[in-house]
Design a protein around this motif. Structure first.
Motif, short mmCIF file in Angstrom:
data_model
loop_
_atom_site.label_atom_id
_atom_site.label_comp_id
_atom_site.label_asym_id
_atom_site.label_seq_id
_atom_site.Cartn_x
_atom_site.Cartn_y
_atom_site.Cartn_z
N PHE A 3 0.80 -1.16 -0.09
CA PHE A 3 -0.15 0.05 0.02
C PHE A 3 0.74 1.19 -0.02
CE2 PHE A 3 0.85 -1.07 4.37
CZ PHE A 3 1.20 0.14 4.97
N ASP A 4 0.54 2.43 -0.54
CA ASP A 4 1.15 3.77 -0.63
C ASP A 4 1.03 4.33 0.69
OD1 ASP A 4 1.35 3.42 -3.16
OD2 ASP A 4 -0.34 4.61 -3.66
N ILE A 5 2.33 4.95 1.03
CA ILE A 5 2.32 5.87 2.30
C ILE A 5 2.55 7.18 1.88
CG2 ILE A 5 3.12 3.99 3.70
CD1 ILE A 5 5.84 5.26 3.57
N GLY A 6 2.63 8.32 2.82
CA GLY A 6 2.83 9.72 2.08
C GLY A 6 1.30 10.25 2.29
N THR A 7 1.03 10.93 0.99
CA THR A 7 -0.15 11.44 0.73
C THR A 7 -1.09 10.39 0.32
OG1 THR A 7 0.88 13.48 0.36
CG2 THR A 7 -1.37 13.34 -0.53
N ALA A 8 -1.76 9.64 1.21
CA ALA A 8 -2.52 8.51 0.91
C ALA A 8 -3.48 8.16 1.88
CB ALA A 8 -1.56 7.14 0.51
N GLY A 9 -4.58 7.35 1.76
CA GLY A 9 -5.58 7.01 2.84
C GLY A 9 -5.85 8.28 3.65
N ALA A 10 -5.95 7.76 4.87
CA ALA A 10 -6.08 8.74 6.11
C ALA A 10 -5.29 9.88 6.23
CB ALA A 10 -6.30 7.86 7.52
N GLY A 11 -4.00 9.62 5.62
CA GLY A 11 -3.00 10.87 5.83
C GLY A 11 -3.17 11.63 4.43
N VAL A 17 0.51 4.59 10.70
CA VAL A 17 0.13 5.98 11.46
C VAL A 17 -0.32 7.05 10.47
CG1 VAL A 17 2.51 6.95 11.29
CG2 VAL A 17 0.77 7.72 13.04
N ALA A 18 -1.63 7.86 10.88
CA ALA A 18 -1.79 8.80 10.14
C ALA A 18 -1.50 10.19 11.05
CB ALA A 18 -3.63 9.04 9.95
N ALA A 19 -0.30 10.97 10.64
CA ALA A 19 0.35 11.87 11.38
C ALA A 19 -0.22 13.34 11.07
CB ALA A 19 2.00 11.74 10.90
N THR A 74 -4.26 15.85 15.89
CA THR A 74 -4.24 14.40 16.15
C THR A 74 -3.42 13.27 15.57
OG1 THR A 74 -6.53 14.16 16.92
CG2 THR A 74 -5.77 12.29 16.59
N THR A 75 -2.63 12.52 16.10
CA THR A 75 -1.89 11.54 15.54
C THR A 75 -2.37 9.88 15.98
OG1 THR A 75 0.17 12.78 15.53
CG2 THR A 75 0.34 10.08 15.44
N ILE A 76 -3.02 9.30 14.91
CA ILE A 76 -3.71 8.08 15.12
C ILE A 76 -2.97 7.02 14.64
CG2 ILE A 76 -6.07 9.00 15.67
CD1 ILE A 76 -6.40 8.26 12.97
N ALA A 77 -2.71 5.65 15.21
CA ALA A 77 -1.84 4.71 14.84
C ALA A 77 -2.26 3.35 15.29
CB ALA A 77 -0.33 5.02 15.54
N ILE A 78 -1.93 2.30 14.55
CA ILE A 78 -1.98 0.97 14.88
C ILE A 78 -0.45 0.38 14.82
CG2 ILE A 78 -2.87 -1.31 14.12
CD1 ILE A 78 -4.76 0.37 12.50
N VAL A 79 -0.22 -0.38 16.04
CA VAL A 79 0.98 -1.08 16.06
C VAL A 79 0.47 -2.73 15.99
CG1 VAL A 79 2.36 0.55 17.01
CG2 VAL A 79 1.18 -0.97 18.26
#
Length: 341
Positions: free
Chosen positions: A142-150, A179-181, A245-250
């Motif tokens: 999956f993409d990170i950066g400007t993607a999804g919840a971010g 994480v969505a930072a 807000t910073t929301i994350a999953i580990v």
């Protein structure tokens, strides 16, 4: 410890992540799921969380496993992304069964991205459809950066985003973070080049510039974000105690109980504190979910649980920095990206 082959949370075998976003809206949703129900818990340290069904994840609550977790933009509207995931799960017959009823269990959390320059003049809440699309897109890559919840996330000084990172421990246990930072605080030191998370960087994954060599940092709280958001509010009062807000999953493949997942989520919050200054503020909804596939037994649970929590915090710091590093410029942006700041 070394990063997994993708350096993504999906290096934890069995878990999948999907993104969906609307670039005009400047927002989106991210879904974390698996092919079968999984154990999870949560710990909240921000003062302004926006959540759905997180009470289910307390160790003393009766729900043992869930079907998916959702991170979404959209503030309170974004909680409806969970409904889209519930629809998709029910359509394929997945969920908690009570007689003929099928009830998918999908906790979620949101960031505030309503004043980020995107077109928010919708007539029908778009997040239910975004949630379902994200679930249907779920895979190992999956993409990170400007993607999804971010997609519409902003930090104090530069654009935020969606980030992920992983570690494989010497024991063979895998740990990852997603994480969505979108914090009130800054992810970069003054000048916007060095990351607060720099001491934890691996193999130049967010630029390789190393730590800021200056001393006395962290005292100023300048925020381009609040200045631009006030502009979007068109003169209406806007406190710096909202809109973050910073929301994350580990996640891990170690066989953890629900209570142990909560302990890992608690430890992982250190990753937010090390990568964002300030963190856990009254207007942040900082939250960490922790999940396990349960695929790998632990031989020394007490010692290994501590190692997993430590690795989760390191992965989360790295994921936050990667979210900002990988952010891409888009039309109508209010803040620069790190690579253009």
């Amino acid at each position: 410890m070394r990063p997994g082959p993708r350096n993504l949370i999906t290096d934890v075998d069995g878990f999948l992540v999907g993104n969906a976003q609307d670039d005009t809206l400047k927002s989106g949703a991210t879904v974390f799921t698996a092919d079968s129900p999984f154990t999870a818990s949560v710990h909240v340290m921000g003062g302004a969380p926006g959540t759905r069904e997180t009470d289910l994840l307390a160790p003393d609550k009766s729900v043992a496993q869930i079907d998916a977790l959702v991170l979404s933009g959209g503030s309170a509207f974004g909680l409806d992304a969970c409904s889209g995931v519930v629809d998709a799960l029910r359509a394929v017959g997945r969920g908690f069964r009570l007689g003929p009823a099928i009830i998918p269990l999908v906790p979620g959390a949101i960031i505030f991205d309503l004043l980020n320059g995107g077109d928010k003049d919708w007539q029908e809440n778009p997040y239910r459809a975004l949630g379902r699309a994200a679930f249907e897109a779920a895979g190992e890559d999956f993409d990170i950066g400007t993607a999804g919840a971010g997609t519409g996330a902003l930090t104090a000084m530069v654009k935020g985003g969606l980030g992920s990172a992983s570690f494989v421990l010497e024991s063979g246990i895998t740990v990852g973070a997603l994480v969505a930072a979108n914090p009130m605080g800054a992810v970069t030191t003054p000048g916007d080049r060095h990351f607060w998370a720099a001491p934890f960087e691996v193999d130049g994954e967010f630029g390789g510039l190393g730590p800021d060599p200056r001393g006395g940092l962290g005292q100023a709280e300048t925020s381009r974000k609040m200045q631009t958001m006030r502009g979007q509010a068109e003169g209406l009062p806007l406190s710096n105690e909202r809109g973050n807000t910073t929301i994350a999953i580990v996640a891990t493949d170690a066989a953890l109980t629900k209570a142990q997942c909560q302990r890992v989520a608690t430890a992982a919050h250190d990753g937010i504190g090390r990568a964002t200054l300030p963190a856990h503020a009254p207007g942040d909804g900082d939250l960490v979910f922790a999940a396990t596939s349960g695929a790998r037994a632990m031989t020394n649970p007490e010692a290994e649980l501590g190692q997993i929590g430590h690795a989760a915090a390191l992965c989360l710091s790295r994921a936050i920095a990667r979210a900002v590093y990988e952010a891409k410029p888009a039309s109508g942006d209010l803040l620069p990206c790190w690579n253009t700041a």
